[in-house]
Design a protein around this motif. Structure first.
Motif, PDB file in Angstrom:
ATOM      1  N   LEU A  48     -15.103   3.183  -3.616  1.00  0.00           N
ATOM      2  CA  LEU A  48     -16.279   2.362  -3.348  1.00  0.00           C
ATOM      3  C   LEU A  48     -16.911   2.033  -4.689  1.00  0.00           C
ATOM      4  O   LEU A  48     -17.375   2.921  -5.402  1.00  0.00           O
ATOM      5  N   PHE A  49     -16.882   0.763  -5.045  1.00  0.00           N
ATOM      6  CA  PHE A  49     -17.459   0.303  -6.307  1.00  0.00           C
ATOM      7  C   PHE A  49     -18.951   0.045  -6.090  1.00  0.00           C
ATOM      8  O   PHE A  49     -19.331  -0.746  -5.228  1.00  0.00           O
ATOM      9  N   SER A  50     -19.744   0.735  -6.889  1.00  0.00           N
ATOM     10  CA  SER A  50     -21.186   0.756  -6.712  1.00  0.00           C
ATOM     11  C   SER A  50     -21.902   0.184  -7.932  1.00  0.00           C
ATOM     12  O   SER A  50     -21.420   0.293  -9.058  1.00  0.00           O
ATOM     13  N   ASP A  51     -23.056  -0.415  -7.670  1.00  0.00           N
ATOM     14  CA  ASP A  51     -23.907  -0.914  -8.748  1.00  0.00           C
ATOM     15  C   ASP A  51     -25.352  -0.667  -8.335  1.00  0.00           C
ATOM     16  O   ASP A  51     -25.733  -0.992  -7.212  1.00  0.00           O
ATOM     17  N   PRO A  65     -21.489  -4.139  -3.032  1.00  0.00           N
ATOM     18  CA  PRO A  65     -20.442  -3.129  -3.143  1.00  0.00           C
ATOM     19  C   PRO A  65     -19.078  -3.718  -2.781  1.00  0.00           C
ATOM     20  O   PRO A  65     -18.995  -4.718  -2.075  1.00  0.00           O
ATOM     21  N   THR A  66     -18.038  -3.070  -3.284  1.00  0.00           N
ATOM     22  CA  THR A  66     -16.666  -3.402  -2.914  1.00  0.00           C
ATOM     23  C   THR A  66     -15.950  -2.111  -2.558  1.00  0.00           C
ATOM     24  O   THR A  66     -16.037  -1.130  -3.292  1.00  0.00           O
ATOM     25  N   LEU A  67     -15.268  -2.140  -1.443  1.00  0.00           N
ATOM     26  CA  LEU A  67     -14.511  -0.991  -0.973  1.00  0.00           C
ATOM     27  C   LEU A  67     -13.034  -1.338  -1.006  1.00  0.00           C
ATOM     28  O   LEU A  67     -12.624  -2.386  -0.491  1.00  0.00           O
ATOM     29  N   LEU A  68     -12.248  -0.477  -1.643  1.00  0.00           N
ATOM     30  CA  LEU A  68     -10.792  -0.647  -1.669  1.00  0.00           C
ATOM     31  C   LEU A  68     -10.127   0.566  -1.048  1.00  0.00           C
ATOM     32  O   LEU A  68     -10.542   1.701  -1.301  1.00  0.00           O
ATOM     33  N   VAL A  69      -9.099   0.325  -0.273  1.00  0.00           N
ATOM     34  CA  VAL A  69      -8.209   1.394   0.168  1.00  0.00           C
ATOM     35  C   VAL A  69      -6.859   1.054  -0.434  1.00  0.00           C
ATOM     36  O   VAL A  69      -6.326  -0.038  -0.237  1.00  0.00           O
ATOM     37  N   ILE A  70      -6.334   2.006  -1.198  1.00  0.00           N
ATOM     38  CA  ILE A  70      -5.085   1.809  -1.934  1.00  0.00           C
ATOM     39  C   ILE A  70      -4.057   2.795  -1.398  1.00  0.00           C
ATOM     40  O   ILE A  70      -4.361   3.978  -1.208  1.00  0.00           O
ATOM     41  N   HIS A  71      -2.866   2.302  -1.159  1.00  0.00           N
ATOM     42  CA  HIS A  71      -1.777   3.167  -0.696  1.00  0.00           C
ATOM     43  C   HIS A  71      -0.546   2.879  -1.556  1.00  0.00           C
ATOM     44  O   HIS A  71      -0.074   1.742  -1.591  1.00  0.00           O
ATOM     45  N   ASN A  72      -0.083   3.898  -2.257  1.00  0.00           N
ATOM     46  CA  ASN A  72       1.074   3.760  -3.153  1.00  0.00           C
ATOM     47  C   ASN A  72       0.909   2.568  -4.105  1.00  0.00           C
ATOM     48  O   ASN A  72       1.781   1.718  -4.221  1.00  0.00           O
ATOM     49  N   ASP A  73      -0.221   2.518  -4.767  1.00  0.00           N
ATOM     50  CA  ASP A  73      -0.559   1.520  -5.794  1.00  0.00           C
ATOM     51  C   ASP A  73      -0.805   0.111  -5.252  1.00  0.00           C
ATOM     52  O   ASP A  73      -0.970  -0.822  -6.028  1.00  0.00           O
ATOM     53  N   LEU A  74      -0.825  -0.076  -3.947  1.00  0.00           N
ATOM     54  CA  LEU A  74      -1.093  -1.388  -3.360  1.00  0.00           C
ATOM     55  C   LEU A  74      -2.442  -1.363  -2.642  1.00  0.00           C
ATOM     56  O   LEU A  74      -2.729  -0.434  -1.883  1.00  0.00           O
ATOM     57  N   ILE A  75      -3.247  -2.384  -2.858  1.00  0.00           N
ATOM     58  CA  ILE A  75      -4.517  -2.493  -2.147  1.00  0.00           C
ATOM     59  C   ILE A  75      -4.212  -2.931  -0.724  1.00  0.00           C
ATOM     60  O   ILE A  75      -3.689  -4.023  -0.501  1.00  0.00           O
ATOM     61  N   ILE A 120      -6.645  -2.530   1.870  1.00  0.00           N
ATOM     62  CA  ILE A 120      -7.899  -3.000   2.465  1.00  0.00           C
ATOM     63  C   ILE A 120      -8.863  -3.323   1.332  1.00  0.00           C
ATOM     64  O   ILE A 120      -9.009  -2.543   0.390  1.00  0.00           O
ATOM     65  N   ARG A 121      -9.514  -4.462   1.434  1.00  0.00           N
ATOM     66  CA  ARG A 121     -10.551  -4.859   0.468  1.00  0.00           C
ATOM     67  C   ARG A 121     -11.728  -5.415   1.270  1.00  0.00           C
ATOM     68  O   ARG A 121     -11.564  -6.373   2.010  1.00  0.00           O
ATOM     69  N   VAL A 122     -12.896  -4.774   1.108  1.00  0.00           N
ATOM     70  CA  VAL A 122     -14.115  -5.202   1.801  1.00  0.00           C
ATOM     71  C   VAL A 122     -15.171  -5.411   0.723  1.00  0.00           C
ATOM     72  O   VAL A 122     -15.410  -4.519  -0.090  1.00  0.00           O
ATOM     73  N   MET A 177     -13.140  -3.768   9.848  1.00  0.00           N
ATOM     74  CA  MET A 177     -12.116  -4.028   8.829  1.00  0.00           C
ATOM     75  C   MET A 177     -11.350  -2.771   8.449  1.00  0.00           C
ATOM     76  O   MET A 177     -10.123  -2.804   8.298  1.00  0.00           O
ATOM     77  N   LEU A 178     -12.066  -1.659   8.334  1.00  0.00           N
ATOM     78  CA  LEU A 178     -11.400  -0.390   7.997  1.00  0.00           C
ATOM     79  C   LEU A 178     -10.440   0.038   9.097  1.00  0.00           C
ATOM     80  O   LEU A 178      -9.283   0.374   8.820  1.00  0.00           O
TER      81      LEU A 178
END
Length: 129
Positions: free
Chosen positions: A44-47, A95-105, A107-109, A121-122
């Motif tokens: 979760l990218f936060s600012d 905010p931006t939420l990423l779910v990464i699996h084996n170096d691939l994104i 889910i991107r919200v 979306m999740l």
């Protein structure tokens, strides 16, 4: 002569590819939580300027973690000041939420969304696997 020109033209492309690969490897090396294989990595990218929009993300993540503990084991909060990860994942909105699996994104919200939108979306992304 034509071959020489072709080779000279391809050198910058090759160098660009090589530096981008090494940069990606450097990012993964510098952040041990990115090294997990066969597991979802949640970021979760936060600012601080957008902190009010993050509450729904936290709530949605906690709900999904509770409902699908095998899908989201933990999540990492990445501050906007972490320029390496922000650039690497091309974060432009908070905010931006990423779910990464084996170096691939997988889910991107992005942006200020309601909890139910984030949950939808999740769940859709996590249950496709």
């Amino acid at each position: 002569m034509v071959r020489l020109r072709l080779i000279i033209a391809l050198i910058p492309i090759f160098l660009l590819l090589m530096t981008s690969c090494s940069k990606s490897e450097e990012i993964i090396t510098n952040y041990p939580f990115l090294q997990k294989k066969d597991e979802n990595i949640t970021l979760l990218f936060s600012d601080e300027h957008y902190i009010s929009a993050e509450g729904d993300y936290y709530d949605a993540l906690l709900d999904v973690k509770k409902k699908y503990p095998e899908k989201i084991r933990s999540f990492n909060i990445i501050q906007s000041s972490d320029r390496d990860l922000v650039r690497h994942y091309q974060i432009e909105e908070y905010p931006t939420l990423l779910v990464i699996h084996n170096d691939l994104i997988t889910i991107r919200v992005e942006g200020a969304l309601k909890k139910y939108e984030i949950l939808t979306m999740l769940e859709e992304g996590l249950l496709q696997k």
